[in-house]
Design a protein around this motif. Structure first.
Motif, PDB file in Angstrom:
ATOM      1  N   UNK A 397     -11.233   4.410  12.552  1.00  0.00           N
ATOM      2  CA  UNK A 397     -10.872   3.156  11.890  1.00  0.00           C
ATOM      3  C   UNK A 397     -12.041   2.181  11.884  1.00  0.00           C
ATOM      4  N   UNK A 398     -12.768   2.137  12.991  1.00  0.00           N
ATOM      5  CA  UNK A 398     -13.817   1.127  13.133  1.00  0.00           C
ATOM      6  C   UNK A 398     -15.035   1.438  12.270  1.00  0.00           C
ATOM      7  N   UNK A 399     -15.372   2.711  12.099  1.00  0.00           N
ATOM      8  CA  UNK A 399     -16.604   3.069  11.380  1.00  0.00           C
ATOM      9  C   UNK A 399     -16.653   2.495   9.963  1.00  0.00           C
ATOM     10  N   UNK A 914     -10.599   2.778  -0.158  1.00  0.00           N
ATOM     11  CA  UNK A 914     -10.794   4.146   0.337  1.00  0.00           C
ATOM     12  C   UNK A 914     -10.255   4.283   1.756  1.00  0.00           C
ATOM     13  N   UNK A 915     -10.495   3.262   2.558  1.00  0.00           N
ATOM     14  CA  UNK A 915     -10.073   3.301   3.953  1.00  0.00           C
ATOM     15  C   UNK A 915      -8.567   3.122   4.084  1.00  0.00           C
ATOM     16  N   UNK A 916      -8.034   2.139   3.401  1.00  0.00           N
ATOM     17  CA  UNK A 916      -6.622   1.796   3.587  1.00  0.00           C
ATOM     18  C   UNK A 916      -5.684   2.663   2.748  1.00  0.00           C
ATOM     19  N   UNK A 917      -6.216   3.343   1.741  1.00  0.00           N
ATOM     20  CA  UNK A 917      -5.371   4.144   0.844  1.00  0.00           C
ATOM     21  C   UNK A 917      -5.642   5.637   0.974  1.00  0.00           C
ATOM     22  N   UNK A 918      -6.199   6.068   2.096  1.00  0.00           N
ATOM     23  CA  UNK A 918      -6.448   7.488   2.315  1.00  0.00           C
ATOM     24  C   UNK A 918      -5.122   8.248   2.254  1.00  0.00           C
ATOM     25  N   UNK A 919      -4.976   9.205   1.313  1.00  0.00           N
ATOM     26  CA  UNK A 919      -3.679   9.893   1.175  1.00  0.00           C
ATOM     27  C   UNK A 919      -3.317  10.758   2.371  1.00  0.00           C
ATOM     28  N   UNK A 920      -4.302  11.084   3.213  1.00  0.00           N
ATOM     29  CA  UNK A 920      -4.038  11.904   4.397  1.00  0.00           C
ATOM     30  C   UNK A 920      -3.597  11.079   5.597  1.00  0.00           C
ATOM     31  N   UNK A 921      -3.614   9.768   5.433  1.00  0.00           N
ATOM     32  CA  UNK A 921      -3.229   8.869   6.526  1.00  0.00           C
ATOM     33  C   UNK A 921      -2.058   8.022   6.067  1.00  0.00           C
ATOM     34  N   UNK A 922      -0.985   8.065   6.831  1.00  0.00           N
ATOM     35  CA  UNK A 922       0.185   7.266   6.498  1.00  0.00           C
ATOM     36  C   UNK A 922       0.017   5.847   7.035  1.00  0.00           C
TER      37      UNK A 922
END
Length: 1537
Positions: A397-399, A914-922
């Motif tokens: 998350x931080x990167x 890209x970070x907040x809408x990553x489809x692999x991350x709910x």
């Protein structure tokens, strides 16, 4: 007043010396967990962590650390010194964030397993001449002299395959990749030695000169010290003592007779005081502070059960206490972890009615049973999370947030961007056909007459949603589903809706638009038109419930008959089910309705609306619109009802501004239409009501957002592409003062007409005055990315004339030219730019341009593939509308940023999305109406935890300490909603808990030694008279066992400790579990019964493990430890029929390599393929006739037949040494025990079996719950009595519903895993309860014919009439279910494992258990109920009654025939089992005494061995002291000379 009294007491106690036995230190439980491998050096762990970040930085760290440590005197370096050298060497190698996470990973010993792999590899490859470090292998040959590296022949021919130069994925290759044309040089070295430095420098030189592939492997000496692990919890649960389970035997004392006393104060609250902090600030008052703490502990340990009426408000009172605390997060942790002790004081708090109402309001949107943990909105799995996985997640998350920060954006602004600018705008689609019949409504809320519902919209005017606010009998919330009724996803969705409708009175109106133009692909499939006709008929004829029942029936029969489609058979059975359930329709009329054309005009209107106005593709997944807004109800981690209610609640809040602005009023006759046509969506939300859709945007696939920069670790590449974006030409021409919220990058092959047409449509849209309000916020640029076959004409031409294009009109003229009219003059700079653009798009952004997709639009990072160029104007408009709200919000947030320009705006928005809408991350958000209980605010970090927790759950006990620690260490903000049930009727939590974690390294101030042992856990403030049971809460891939525990961990009563204050328990991580799913790619299903094995590579001390694949998900599980393993098919039938298959390379393999190099082993996948001609052969061997042992002696005489001679102990000892598992004469006996009392019973059972059984016996025990003392005793007993034994275990599979109570877990192990618990060469097993005494030769049961059944159990006795009222199986449900079959007792049973595995009985038991255990009231006697319930499918052979006698169920007259006697609990008398044993079993006392004599004998032997070891240690110490004396004398003499 109470707190003032406590403070007064504190002052008093600190001013005087109190000597009172009542105020001694409270007794506590201390738990630690060790690795089963040796201690691993921190510098290697650091190197491996850095390698995980960047392989290039790894070598920089190695060089830096080698140089640093060789500048010091190695022998004088302490642990702390080495740690500081590690930090010194890494600080200049990695960035500041990575440096912080390096320290976190070192503290948690994350990389220890990986370093252990290197240790094992170096041991396996170690030279035979005794060299312990620093040797190398070159071109397959080993060299042990460092001087040999100078004389290597670097030109010699490459050797072929060689065991000494096999490389693995984890190997460190200096050049980055292996060059197959060069020889391999593997250096095995200790990087802290001077010898290594010489070899390393030489090897690097050879690699730089392209002469070798240099590979580095560490040499690490073996260590008897272990690694103290963390990232686990443990609980002490209050035990139900309906039946006495304590062993009356005396507790053994420590060898030295010393009690464990020391003044150690944990960092925790006691009655509101933190004595750890007080003692730190005032160390001189340590003794007195400890005394006062003990006084408070003694006072708080008064544990009284609360009355029912005192429980009611306990949730609100607990929340009040937490919220009012000065440190609410710490208070929440302490209360949740010590609740049983604190319950009485919490129950005396006066209830705050305002808080109560707020909690009731919150729980309209959030279930009180739900626990939710979010990190920047990212959903954290509360079941599997631990400190190590959370550390990785935090770094992930931080990167990207740090990368955004590097653009010059402040931390506070980044948090705002993530919270607000990543939220999709509220896009509303006009799902309102002109022909109103094109929507079929199931219900009408305007005519709802439900009790308590109102017609008024006043609830929309309130700030918060009260209890009845959403219960409005108006069509305020309209849910429309656009579905193909023959689509299986649609049927599943509508089935869920049917169940929801039965459970909940919904505030929504539901409507359907059917898409019926698809033709069936299967001959026996029902068409969508037929199903839609039936739906309309049932709805008109019978109403809501029968209509929805149709889809429930279809979904049920679909799974049974045709999982992939809706067949005619499915429809036939569904119609029959409806006719049986509802009398208002019959099968004949429904069949006729499916063929009737009465409603075909309506269906055609629906098709026209779907295809033309909505532009939805025919193969689209079902779409759900709530007041015109697309919603997703397919989250597999949430119940459908919870998802829909959450969406309805969110929509209710969205409508509030419409009510306050007057867009919707009490007088509105059509609320749905007024909502869709409200100007609010334009003026306030910056979006627009979209009358039409673009099929390129409304797709089932998740939206993909690209990062326009920061996709690589190559700094030069980042500079080149950053310059490319900055220097690109954007249209319209930019001015310094204009910031465009939206930037489109049009990427494509512009030799294709479709791509050029898209640009022309973009220009037309920009030039159209009607679009000015939106287009004035938009700019675009063109980037070339040709297909491989493209002539690359137009793109290069456009670059050559770009300086001449001054306006959109100029650009339009160029794009209107025909490709044949283009004349391109070669230019090197244009060629370079063209290829740079291509590499950026194709390799960096990974945009895939094809004939089907010749062009894409990247909108602030949002990727849209243009598959339908004819709709591109519509797509452009919709994209602008969708992104404008977010982009304007971003611009508002970024205003004031020093370097703000169009490029920063575009790149920042792409990175946030890209970070907040990553489809692999709910990710989830909390409804706006929710008011958090408290917040921990920190502006230093862009990260934030959000917790919704019921404090009376294990999730809260575990999560709160983790979040608190990371929040303090990394300065992370925390929002918390304390979410207990508003009303409680049962005591909510009956356990104490502690989570073991330490996020920093601790060293001894004086010696500098690493204080590993501080990584452990302690629970204090425990009731000393109550019986507690200890259970470990460990990660899914761990198997642990206690190795030090003097006391009974299953029955802890602290007052039994006497003078000792600490109950110490040490556990060991015995195994890491390898688990996964196996798929047969030939038959496309799980290969149930496939035999697989896991073999260690280069480790002779570890045995091969084998198991079978379950039909349940193709699941398999094998035990491992850090190292290299081979996963293969077991030789025999499995390997004869199938082969391991690599699905990526599409090749078969002999084995699959498995590297165990991390503490948390991820779930794997194994694929197999059938051999040709064996596609349909069974993997499981058919039943075979049991092999008869060969006669080796003369047949028995008549005399010996009547008077058989029992074998002596010596004969049994001799025989047992040569027997193998597969020997048919070997009798396998399985049992489970937990606690010292049952271990005492177990010894007696074993004695009774071995004394009465002439055949060789092997005992199998479930290892999980055996005490260290018993495991130490067993090998001695086996040697003494001549039997074999083995300890087995099986990790509870992640997919199988878990039990939480220890006793029920033990019951589960008796029955659920019989097919996989034992090695595959064990063909049969007899289970005997620990509290049973055997009176006969078990060979009789072993040889018994089970008459085709895989299980043999004894029916419950029926002869003791005193307990007739407790025979539940004779009445009600069980009587009806058994249908005349007996109900069997599970205290003794025999299992034919071959048959059991062949009929997949284990899979059937597990599947049935998983289904029944959903109801907490089912399977009350789990180990008995389950096989008895399933005996119609898994046959049970009823053993003769004499095989199991127990006094509770059998009369005394049958006792003389008993072959075994079991000490069943008696529900009438509830007499302790020890009393019953002496009274009921005549031989029990003598057997008990014999077991005690064995115990005493082994204790004396152990004491002698300990004395010998101590003498040896003293001798060794004296030798060292003498050597030191001689050395000192010589040194003194040297000084004198």
């Amino acid at each position: 007043m109470k707190r003032l009294l406590l403070i007064f007491t504190l002052v008093t106690l600190l001013s005087i010396n109190i000597q009172c036995s009542d105020l001694e230190s409270s007794k506590l439980v201390h738990v630690s967990l060790l690795s089963n491998w040796g201690f691993t050096p921190l510098h290697y762990e650091s190197a491996e962590f850095i390698n995980k970040q960047d392989k290039k930085l790894y070598w920089k760290f190695i060089d830096s650390f080698v140089d640093t440590i060789n500048s010091k005197k190695r022998e004088q370096l302490r642990d702390k010194d080495i740690y500081e050298l590690i930090l010194q060497s890494s600080r200049d190698v990695v960035d500041s964030n990575t440096f912080e996470f390096l320290k976190l990973n070192l503290a948690q010993r994350t990389m220890s397993p990986k370093v252990e792999v290197y240790r094992q590899l170096s041991i396996a490859e170690k030279p035979k001449d005794g060299v312990h470090s620093d040797w190398f292998v070159y071109n397959g040959k080993m060299y042990t002299d460092s001087k040999d590296i100078d004389s290597l022949d670097l030109s010699e021919s490459l050797v072929g395959d060689n065991d000494h130069q096999i490389l693995y994925e984890f190997d460190h290759v200096y050049s980055g990749n292996v060059d197959s044309t060069l020889p391999i040089l593997i250096l095995y070295g200790d990087i802290t030695t001077e010898k290594f430095q010489k070899l390393h420098q030489k090897a690097k030189k050879f690699s730089d000169e392209k002469k070798v592939n240099y590979v580095l492997r560490y040499v690490i000496s073996e260590s008897s010290d272990k690694v103290y692990l963390q990232g686990y919890g443990f609980e002490l649960a209050l035990k139900n003592l309906e039946y006495k389970v304590m062993d009356d035997s005396s507790i053994k004392k420590d060898a030295d007779g010393q009690s464990q006393k020391s003044i150690t104060i944990p960092n925790e609250d006691v009655s509101g005081f933190n004595f750890f902090k007080l003692s730190t600030r005032k160390p001189e008052l340590l003794q007195k502070l400890s005394t006062f703490r003990s006084f408070l502990l003694a006072h708080s340990q008064q544990f009284d059960e609360l009355k029912v009426w005192e429980l009611k408000d306990l949730g609100i009172q607990t929340a009040q206490k937490v919220i009012s605390s000065s440190d609410p997060l710490r208070s929440l942790k302490y209360i949740s972890q010590h609740f049983p002790t604190l319950a009485n004081s919490l129950a005396r708090i006066s209830v705050n009615e305002t808080l109560k109402k707020q909690m009731e309001s919150n729980q309209k949107f959030i279930n009180p049973q739900e626990s939710l943990v979010l990190l920047n909105g990212r959903v954290i799995n509360t079941e599997t999370i631990n400190t190590l996985t959370l550390t990785d997640m935090l770094q992930e998350e931080l990167q990207p947030l740090t990368q955004i920060q590097s653009l010059g954006i402040q931390t506070e602004k980044i948090s705002q961007l993530c919270d607000k600018a990543s939220v999709d705008p509220d896009i509303r689609y006009r799902v309102l056909p002109e022909d109103l019949d094109a929507i079929i409504y199931l219900n009408n809320m305007d005519s709802n007459v439900a009790k308590g519902w109102t017609k008024s919209l006043e609830g929309l005017g309130k700030d918060t949603l009260d209890e009845n606010g959403i219960q409005i009998a108006r069509n305020l919330l309209t849910t429309v589903m656009v579905v193909d009724p023959s689509n299986t996803d649609a049927v599943s969705l509508l089935s869920d809706l049917s169940e929801f409708n039965q459970q909940v009175t919904s505030p929504s109106r539901f409507g359907f638009i059917f898409s019926t133009f698809n033709k069936p692909k299967q001959l026996d499939a029902a068409s969508p038109k037929e199903i839609a006709r039936l739906f309309i008929y049932i709805k008109n004829k019978a109403g809501l419930n029968p209509t929805l029942f149709l889809f429930r029936a279809m979904n049920y029969y679909r799974r049974m008959f045709s999982p992939g489609y809706i067949s005619k058979a499915v429809m036939t059975h569904s119609i029959q089910a409806i006719a049986q359930q509802y009398r208002s329709v019959d099968t004949r009329s429904m069949n006729q309705a499916m063929q009737s054309v009465d409603h075909d005009i309506t269906l055609q209107e629906m098709n026209n609306f779907v295809q033309n106005q909505m532009s939805i593709a025919s193969d689209s997944a079902p779409l759900v619109f709530l007041n015109g807004r697309v919603i997703d109800l397919t989250n597999p981690k949430m119940e459908f009802s919870d998802q829909l209610l959450l969406q309805l609640a969110n929509e209710f809040n969205q409508l509030k501004p419409l009510y306050t602005s007057g867009d919707i009023t009490e007088d509105s006759s059509n609320l749905y239409k007024d909502i869709l046509e409200s100007k609010h969506w334009i003026s306030v939300q910056g979006s627009k009501l979209l009358d039409t859709m673009s099929s390129d945007l409304i797709t089932p696939e998740p939206t993909q957002y690209l990062k326009l920069l920061f996709n690589s670790k190559d700094s030069q590449l980042e500079k080149d592409y950053g310059k490319l974006l900055k220097d690109a030409i954007y249209y319209p021409a930019e001015s310094k003062d204009t910031i465009y919220p939206i930037t489109h990058l049009i990427i494509g092959d512009f030799d294709q007409k479709a791509s050029r047409d898209l640009v022309l449509n973009m220009i037309e849209y920009q030039l159209n005055p009607e679009n000015q309000e939106i287009s004035s916020n938009v700019r675009f640029s063109i980037i070339n990315c040709p297909m491989e076959s493209s002539p690359n004409i137009f793109g290069k031409y456009l670059l050559s004339v770009r300086s001449q294009i001054k306006s959109l009109e100029d650009l339009k003229r160029e794009f209107e030219k025909k490709l044949t009219d283009i004349i391109y003059k070669y230019s090197e700079s244009n060629e370079n730019l063209f290829h740079l653009q291509t590499r950026y798009a194709r390799d960096y952004l990974r945009v895939n341009i094809t004939e089907n997709v010749p062009v894409v639009i990247v909108t602030n990072g949002r990727l849209t593939e243009i598959k339908n160029p004819s709709q591109s104007i519509k797509t452009i408009h919709n994209l602008n509308v969708m992104e404008l709200k977010k982009s304007k919000t971003s611009l508002e947030i970024l205003t004031g940023t020093e370097k703000l320009d169009n490029n920063l705006m575009m790149v920042a928005q792409s990175m946030v999305s890209n970070h907040m809408k990553n489809p692999n991350i709910e990710r989830r958000s909390i409804p706006n109406s929710i008011e958090f209980s408290f917040r921990v605010i920190n502006t230093q970090s862009p990260m934030k935890f959000t917790l919704v927790l019921n404090p009376f759950t294990k999730v809260a006990q575990k999560i709160v300490p983790i979040v608190e620690a990371f929040s303090k260490t990394l300065n992370i903000s925390v929002d918390v909603l304390v979410n207990p049930p508003v009303s409680i009727s049962e005591f909510p939590m009956k356990n104490y808990y502690h989570y073991v974690m330490q996020l920093d390294m601790k060293f001894d101030d004086k010696t500098g030694k690493l204080l590993s042992s501080q990584t452990s856990g302690t629970i204090t403030n425990l009731p000393e008279s109550r019986v507690l049971t200890l259970a470990m809460d460990i990660p899914g891939s761990w198997l642990v066992q206690p190795i030090v525990a003097k006391y009974d961990l299953d029955n802890i009563r602290l007052k039994d400790l006497g003078q000792e204050n600490v109950l110490n328990a040490v556990f060991e991580l015995e195994n890491l579990v390898v688990e996964g799913s196996c798929l047969d790619v030939t038959l496309r299903g799980p290969p149930a019964g496939l035999e697989i094995e896991l073999t260690p590579v280069g480790n002779s001390l570890t045995e091969t493990q084998d198991t079978i694949v379950m039909s349940n998900l193709g699941y398999y599980q094998l035990k491992s430890n850090p190292g290299i393993w081979k996963l293969s098919l077991k030789p025999g039938r499995s390997s004869d029929i199938s082969q391991i298959y690599d699905s990526d390379k599409e090749i078969t393999l002999d084995h699959q390599s498995v590297i165990i190099d991390q503490l948390y082993v991820p779930t794997g996948n194994l694929y197999i393929r059938r051999k040709k001609g064996k596609e349909y052969e069974s993997l499981i061997q058919e039943d075979e006739e049991p092999k008869q042992p060969q006669a080796t002696k003369e047949p028995p005489s008549l005399w010996s037949s009547f008077f058989p001679k029992k074998k002596s102990i010596e004969e049994k000892k001799k025989e047992i040494q040569t027997v193998k598992n597969s020997d048919p004469e070997l009798i396998h006996v399985f049992s489970v025990a937990s606690g010292h009392l049952y271990e005492r019973f177990l010894k007696i059972m074993m004695l009774s079996v071995t004394k009465n059984t002439d055949s060789p016996v092997k005992f199998w025990f479930l290892k999980n719950y055996l005490s260290p003392g018993f495991k130490e005793f067993i090998p001695k007993m086996a040697e003494e009595l001549g039997f074999q034994y083995e300890l087995v275990t099986y990790k509870w599979p992640w997919w199988l519903r878990k039990q939480t109570e220890k006793q029920r877990i033990i019951w589960s192990y008796k029955i659920l895993f019989l097919d996989v618990l034992f090695p595959l060469d064990v063909k049969k097993i007899i289970f005997v309860d620990a509290d049973q005494v055997v009176r006969t030769d078990m060979k009789e049961l072993w040889d018994m014919n089970l008459q085709g059944a895989s299980l043999g159990l004894t029916p419950f006795c029926d002869s003791n009439k005193d307990t007739e009222g407790f025979r539940f199986w004779k009445t009600g449900y069980w009587r009806d279910h058994l249908r005349g079959k007996p109900y069997h007792i599970s205290a003794l049973y025999v299992v034919d494992l071959q048959k059991f595995r062949r009929i997949t009985a284990g899979d059937q038991l597990r599947a049935t258990y998983d289904q029944l255990s959903r109801d907490p009231n089912s399977l009350a006697n789990l180990d008995q109920d389950l096989p008895n319930y399933l005996q119609h499918q898994v046959k049970i052979f009823s053993l003769p009654q004499e095989w199991l006698w127990c006094e509770t169920w059998c009369d005394q007259s049958s006792k003389s025939k008993a072959k075994t006697i079991d000490l069943c609990n008696n529900p009438l008398t509830k007499t302790p089992k020890l009393q019953n044993a002496v009274r009921i079993i005549s031989e029990w006392t003598s057997l008990d005494n014999e077991a005690k004599d064995l115990d005493l004998k082994f204790d004396k032997e152990k004491e002698k061995n300990q004395q010998k070891q101590q003498i040896q240690k003293d001798l060794e110490k004296s030798k060292i002291d003498l050597a030191d004396l001689i050395s000192d004398t010589l040194n003194e003499a040297q000084k004198l000379i």
